[in-house]
Structure formats: C-alpha cells, structure tokens
Write a protein that holds these residues in place. Structure first.
Motif, PDB file in Angstrom:
ATOM      1  N   GLY A  49     -22.955  53.438  34.512  1.00 55.24           N
ATOM      2  CA  GLY A  49     -23.682  54.398  33.849  1.00 55.24           C
ATOM      3  C   GLY A  49     -23.483  55.625  34.898  1.00 55.24           C
ATOM      4  N   THR A  50     -24.289  56.580  34.387  1.00 50.72           N
ATOM      5  CA  THR A  50     -24.142  57.823  34.968  1.00 50.72           C
ATOM      6  C   THR A  50     -23.999  57.880  36.565  1.00 50.72           C
ATOM      7  N   LEU A  51     -23.203  58.703  37.050  1.00 53.72           N
ATOM      8  CA  LEU A  51     -23.013  58.827  38.492  1.00 53.72           C
ATOM      9  C   LEU A  51     -23.124  60.300  38.695  1.00 53.72           C
ATOM     10  N   TYR A  52     -23.487  60.564  39.917  1.00 57.50           N
ATOM     11  CA  TYR A  52     -23.938  61.806  40.372  1.00 57.50           C
ATOM     12  C   TYR A  52     -23.097  62.192  41.362  1.00 57.50           C
ATOM     13  N   MET A  53     -22.290  63.222  41.210  1.00 58.50           N
ATOM     14  CA  MET A  53     -21.195  63.513  42.381  1.00 58.50           C
ATOM     15  C   MET A  53     -22.055  64.444  43.504  1.00 58.50           C
ATOM     16  N   LYS A  54     -21.548  64.399  44.611  1.00 64.90           N
ATOM     17  CA  LYS A  54     -22.437  65.205  45.433  1.00 64.90           C
ATOM     18  C   LYS A  54     -21.381  65.969  46.538  1.00 64.90           C
ATOM     19  N   SER A  55     -21.728  67.039  47.055  1.00 62.38           N
ATOM     20  CA  SER A  55     -20.877  67.943  47.899  1.00 62.38           C
ATOM     21  C   SER A  55     -20.138  67.172  48.922  1.00 62.38           C
ATOM     22  N   GLY A  56     -18.999  67.468  48.987  1.00 60.64           N
ATOM     23  CA  GLY A  56     -17.985  66.718  50.176  1.00 60.64           C
ATOM     24  C   GLY A  56     -17.303  65.585  49.810  1.00 60.64           C
ATOM     25  N   VAL A  57     -17.737  65.091  48.536  1.00 68.41           N
ATOM     26  CA  VAL A  57     -17.432  63.841  48.240  1.00 68.41           C
ATOM     27  C   VAL A  57     -15.916  63.867  47.294  1.00 68.41           C
ATOM     28  N   ILE A  73     -26.185  53.112  26.137  1.00 69.57           N
ATOM     29  CA  ILE A  73     -26.799  54.470  26.162  1.00 69.57           C
ATOM     30  C   ILE A  73     -27.930  54.504  27.206  1.00 69.57           C
ATOM     31  N   GLY A  74     -28.326  53.336  27.386  1.00 63.80           N
ATOM     32  CA  GLY A  74     -29.615  53.135  28.343  1.00 63.80           C
ATOM     33  C   GLY A  74     -29.072  53.347  29.960  1.00 63.80           C
ATOM     34  N   ALA A  75     -28.083  53.313  30.043  1.00 63.44           N
ATOM     35  CA  ALA A  75     -27.427  53.387  31.597  1.00 63.44           C
ATOM     36  C   ALA A  75     -27.167  54.703  31.851  1.00 63.44           C
ATOM     37  N   TYR A  76     -27.462  55.914  30.852  1.00 66.31           N
ATOM     38  CA  TYR A  76     -27.202  56.951  31.190  1.00 66.31           C
ATOM     39  C   TYR A  76     -28.538  57.916  31.358  1.00 66.31           C
ATOM     40  N   GLY A  77     -28.326  59.036  32.657  1.00 67.62           N
ATOM     41  CA  GLY A  77     -29.665  59.610  32.596  1.00 67.62           C
ATOM     42  C   GLY A  77     -29.642  60.814  31.680  1.00 67.62           C
ATOM     43  N   THR A  78     -31.073  61.161  31.699  1.00 66.50           N
ATOM     44  CA  THR A  78     -31.428  62.097  30.762  1.00 66.50           C
ATOM     45  C   THR A  78     -31.467  63.585  31.612  1.00 66.50           C
ATOM     46  N   ASP A  79     -31.265  63.671  32.833  1.00 70.24           N
ATOM     47  CA  ASP A  79     -31.248  64.751  33.808  1.00 70.24           C
ATOM     48  C   ASP A  79     -29.987  65.388  34.085  1.00 70.24           C
ATOM     49  N   THR A  80     -28.749  65.455  32.911  1.00 68.83           N
ATOM     50  CA  THR A  80     -27.660  66.041  32.965  1.00 68.83           C
ATOM     51  C   THR A  80     -27.408  67.124  32.299  1.00 68.83           C
ATOM     52  N   HIS A  81     -28.098  68.117  32.318  1.00 69.17           N
ATOM     53  CA  HIS A  81     -28.050  69.347  31.568  1.00 69.17           C
ATOM     54  C   HIS A  81     -28.088  69.118  29.885  1.00 69.17           C
ATOM     55  N   TYR A  82     -27.204  69.754  29.315  1.00 74.06           N
ATOM     56  CA  TYR A  82     -27.077  69.770  27.874  1.00 74.06           C
ATOM     57  C   TYR A  82     -25.823  70.469  27.419  1.00 74.06           C
ATOM     58  N   ASN A  83     -25.524  69.862  26.264  1.00 71.87           N
ATOM     59  CA  ASN A  83     -24.290  70.572  25.416  1.00 71.87           C
ATOM     60  C   ASN A  83     -24.733  71.994  24.754  1.00 71.87           C
ATOM     61  N   ARG A  84     -24.117  72.607  24.921  1.00 71.01           N
ATOM     62  CA  ARG A  84     -24.525  74.286  24.609  1.00 71.01           C
ATOM     63  C   ARG A  84     -24.234  74.565  23.439  1.00 71.01           C
ATOM     64  N   PHE A 119     -19.932  53.970  21.110  1.00 68.89           N
ATOM     65  CA  PHE A 119     -20.884  54.951  20.839  1.00 68.89           C
ATOM     66  C   PHE A 119     -20.674  55.453  19.296  1.00 68.89           C
ATOM     67  N   PRO A 120     -21.876  56.147  18.964  1.00 70.38           N
ATOM     68  CA  PRO A 120     -23.308  55.819  19.402  1.00 70.38           C
ATOM     69  C   PRO A 120     -23.819  54.499  19.253  1.00 70.38           C
ATOM     70  N   SER A 124     -29.380  55.015  18.173  1.00 69.37           N
ATOM     71  CA  SER A 124     -29.358  56.243  18.929  1.00 69.37           C
ATOM     72  C   SER A 124     -28.270  56.979  18.531  1.00 69.37           C
ATOM     73  N   ILE A 125     -28.488  58.568  18.649  1.00 71.23           N
ATOM     74  CA  ILE A 125     -27.506  59.399  18.187  1.00 71.23           C
ATOM     75  C   ILE A 125     -26.613  59.750  19.167  1.00 71.23           C
ATOM     76  N   TYR A 126     -26.947  59.368  20.462  1.00 64.74           N
ATOM     77  CA  TYR A 126     -26.054  59.870  21.813  1.00 64.74           C
ATOM     78  C   TYR A 126     -24.467  59.329  22.047  1.00 64.74           C
ATOM     79  N   ARG A 127     -23.917  60.108  22.276  1.00 65.02           N
ATOM     80  CA  ARG A 127     -22.408  59.845  22.815  1.00 65.02           C
ATOM     81  C   ARG A 127     -22.061  60.499  24.027  1.00 65.02           C
ATOM     82  N   PRO A 128     -22.144  60.055  25.063  1.00 67.98           N
ATOM     83  CA  PRO A 128     -22.107  60.699  26.478  1.00 67.98           C
ATOM     84  C   PRO A 128     -20.507  61.567  26.704  1.00 67.98           C
TER      85      PRO A 128
END
Length: 483
Positions: A49-57, A73-84, A119-120, A124-128
């Motif tokens: 699911g969602t992976l969070y990249m970090k500095s230096g990696v 879709i449950g494997a994906y975080g809700t803290d990944t900003h949004y589409n604009r 997906f979706p 659920s409506i979401y497509r990551p």
C-alpha cells in the motif's frame, strides 16, 4: 561508503501474495535515520500500500523485482495531499508519497505496477495515483518502468531540482492516464523517456502564483497518447516560463501534440520548441489564451473568474508533421469518447481579440495533413474566444443545441455554460470547436506573428483553405503550398 538495505531483511516476502508495506516502509525509515542510502527490492514481486519516501533514500527496484500496488483501497493513506482539479477528488490517494523530502529518488530496471484494473473498488470512488511528491527538492527518477497506474502516474508539486531520465511509462487502462505532471516546479530535466497513456503524456502546470514553473528541459522523448502529448498550462494561475522541448518524437496522438493553454490568469512565456517530429497527430499544435472557470478542468485553488493573462514569446521551429491513412479514421478513447477525426486536425492558435497572443514564431515547418474534408461536413459559423470577466457573451449560437454534448464523466465538453449559469452558447475554448475550418493552420489574434519556411501539403483533396490568418500583426508570411 554506500549503504544498502534489503527489504527482505526487514521481513518482506516478495511472493506476490502477502502485503509487504510494513517491511518496505521499515527499510525506508531505517535508511533515512542512518543518513541515507539504497533500499533494495530484488528477486520477487512485492505487494504494498502507500509508501512514504524519506530524505536521503533511493528506492532501487532491480530488474528481478516488481513493486505492485495493493488492489485494496484500504491499504492507502489519507494523508497524501490531494489532486488539484476540482472534478478529480477520486484521485486524492496515492501509492508512493513524499512531502518536504530532499536528495531521494526511485531507480532501477524493474517494474512498478499500479494495478489499475483493481480500481475503483466496489463501494469506493478512489483510484490511487502512483507517485506524488509535494515540496521536495533534488529528486531523481531513473530507468524504472512505471506501468498501469490507476490514475495519474506522477504528480510533482511545488518542487525543485528534478531529474527524470530513461523511464518507460505505460498507462492505458483507465481514464486520467497521465504520465509526468509537474505543477509549480522549477529546474526540471526530462530526458529519454517513452510515454504512452490515455491522457496527457507530460504536463506543466501552475496551480499558484507562489510557485512558478520555470527552467524546464524536455528532450529526446517519445510520446504516444489517446489524448495529448505535451500540455503546458490549462492549470495556469501562476507563471510558466523558460521551457525548451527538443529532439522528441510524437506518434499516434489522437488529440493535440503540443498544447499551450493560458487559461487561469497567469502568464506563459519564453517557450522554445525545436527539432521535433510528429507522425499521425490530429492537432499538432494548439495554443490558446483565454479565461475560464468551469467544473471540468478548473483548479481547486481558483476561487473566482480570473482576468485573461498573457501568452508571449513562443517559438516553434524545425517541426516535421506527417499524416497517413490512419488519420482517415475517427479515434476514440475507450469505446465512445471521440478524440480525433479528419475535420478536427490542423494547427490552431486563438485568443480573445482584446487580449492577443504576442510574439509567436512558426519557422521551418513541413506539414502533410490527411485532408479529405468537405465544407458541408463542418458548421458555417466559427466561434470567438470570449472574455468571461468582462461579461462577454458568445457571438455564435446554434438553434439546435442537441448536436452539442457535455460528458462530465470523461471531461469532454462541446457546449459551454457561461458563468451566468443560464446561457448555453458555442464559444471557442479549450475543448471546442471540435472541427477546424482549415486543413493546416488557423491562427487568430496574434500580435507580431512570423510564419517562415512553412510547407503545406495534403494526402487527400480538401475543400477547406490550407490556412487562415486573422486579427494578426503578421511580420512575415512565407508559406508554400505543394498541392
């Protein structure tokens, strides 16, 4: 000394069945905490699911490995900003995310698979999206294969110093199949990429005035798209400037090859496009200066109707364009969403008459268009570009508006609802008209236009004129008709 962290040492199975999110994330976290290095995926298929990249990696997906997005879709975080975009909330989630990170990237000869067809999910409506990086710097993507994202493949937001090299991107299973999207980014280098998809292959966008798009270099890439190859603008609240596109090939692009749309009050300038070729591209170049605030394609950040911005200093040179019998067909996105047809083709430039495009050069252009269109196949009237802020209404209206459709699901609009919300009228804008009154060049409302060494020919006889130049201050008009 370089430091390597194998995700299998952190418990990853790599068996293509079990979820390896926690193990991969643990390796990323440890790598960053210990000063940076390389996180290795090798010999297996890793589901995550969602992976969070970090500095230096630097995440390395080797040739023996595949990183696959979880189908839940449950494997994906809700803290990944949004589409604009206001109409694309279903793309808010994403697979690989970074925020305010630096000196990191994704590399290797392996595959990252977005698992688009999962997906979706039901209910659920979401497509990551596959990749979204927000306010990052010194980012590298190199060599990796990015296949079948459920939405856009990448979104680089408000970031700087970005190198994207030697990628293979294929995203043709779902709508919104963009390849590379850069919004509010500076110092961008894209080279030797092969991109195909259902939407724009590469986009430069300015979602705010705080983060201009500048110093962008695009070279030696190949583009194939059901929609457009390169798009500069549409999302254009801020400025886009200092952009070069060179040495690229465009093949089987069913809408626009290169489109430049200054639409949301910003300024687009200093664009140099040189030494490119196009084979079977419906509308090779599309340039538009207008203002609009519609549900389809408007920025989340745009709160009121903008003034018309500026579009100036654009040079397009050394462009070879060839149509063959393939372009006699009507081309669709999936089953029923028309993207291109013979009467749609040709280079189009347009602006509001009181807000002309400035300093536009077409030089050394060799264009063979498919032609074959009769005058009775296209409407007689040709709409003008309105200034919605000034309260313009459309000049041309159609008695039978049933011939014009709006498909809000796909984003294809042929009739436009004015900002009053009451009057439906046909106006010249980003998705309309869906026909061309010339076979090759239709240029209107340009101050300081140069047409030099332009060669025009057609495959089939066409009843429309080869070119029209209206409302322009034309400094040079050197056009050769080979028919």
């Amino acid at each position: 000394m370089e430091t390597f962290y194998s995700v299998k040492d952190f418990g990853a199975a790599g068996d293509g069945k079990r979820l390896d999110t926690e193990a991969i994330q643990a390796a990323i976290n440890r790598c960053s905490q210990e000063g940076g290095g390389y996180v290795l995926l090798e010999k297996g298929e890793f589901i995550s699911g969602t992976l969070y990249m970090k500095s230096g990696v630097y995440l390395i997906v080797t040739a023996s490995a595949k990183l696959t997005a979880s189908g839940s879709i449950g494997a994906y975080g809700t803290d990944t900003h949004y589409n604009r975009y206001v109409n694309e909330h279903d793309m808010d989630r994403c697979f690989i995310y970074a925020e305010e990170a630096e000196n990191f990237g994704i590399m290797g000869e392996g595959i990252i698979d977005g698992n688009a067809e999962s997906f979706p999910n039901e209910g659920s409506i979401y497509r990551p999206m596959m990749i979204r990086f927000l306010r990052c710097r010194d980012v590298k993507l190199k060599g990796i294969k990015l296949y079948q994202s459920a939405a856009w493949t990448t979104a680089f937001l408000d970031s700087e110093n970005i190198w994207v090299e030697d990628l293979e991107i294929c995203n043709d299973k779902r709508y919104n199949g963009d390849g590379l999207d850069f919004d509010g980014c500076r110092n961008v280098f894209v080279a030797r990429c092969r991109i195909s998809g259902t939407d724009d292959n590469l986009c430069l966008q300015a979602g705010s005035r705080e983060y201009p798009v500048e110093n962008v270099h695009i070279s030696d890439c190949h583009f194939t798209s059901i929609c457009a190859g390169i798009r500069i603008g549409l999302k254009s609240i801020g400025d886009i400037r200092n952009v070069t596109v060179s040495g690229c090939t465009f093949q089987n692009v069913w809408r626009e090859g290169i489109k430049i749309e200054c639409t949301e009050g910003g300024n687009i300038s200093d664009i140099c496009i040189q030494g490119n070729t196009m084979h079977n591209v419906s509308r090779p170049v599309f340039i538009l200066l207008n203002n609009r605030m519609e549900e389809i394609g408007s920025s989340v950040e745009l709160k009121e109707m903008p003034e018309i911005g500026t579009l100036k200093r654009v040079t397009i040179s050394g462009l070879i364009i060839r149509d063959d019998e393939e372009m006699e067909k009507i081309h669709y996105r999936f089953q029923d969403d028309v993207m291109g047809k013979p009467e749609f083709g040709g280079i189009r430039v347009d602006a509001n008459k009181d807000h002309p495009i400035e300093n536009l050069v077409f030089q050394n252009i060799d264009y063979t268009a498919i032609g074959g269109v009769r005058l009775d196949e296209i409407p007689e009237g040709y709409p003008e570009v309105p200034d919605y802020k000034a309260g313009d209404t459309a000049v041309y209206k159609f008695e039978d508006m049933t011939a014009l459709k709006v498909d809000h699901k796909t984003g294809d609009k042929s009739n436009i609802r004015l900002d009053t919300g009451k009057t439906e009228a046909a106006v010249s804008e980003n998705y309309y008209p869906d026909w061309s009154r010339t076979t090759h060049l239709d240029i209107r409302n340009v101050k300081n236009l140069i047409l030099a060494q332009v060669i025009l020919s057609t495959v089939h006889q066409d009843e429309r004129p080869k070119y029209l130049v209206e409302g322009c201050r034309c400094l040079k008009e050197e056009i050769y008709d080979l028919d």
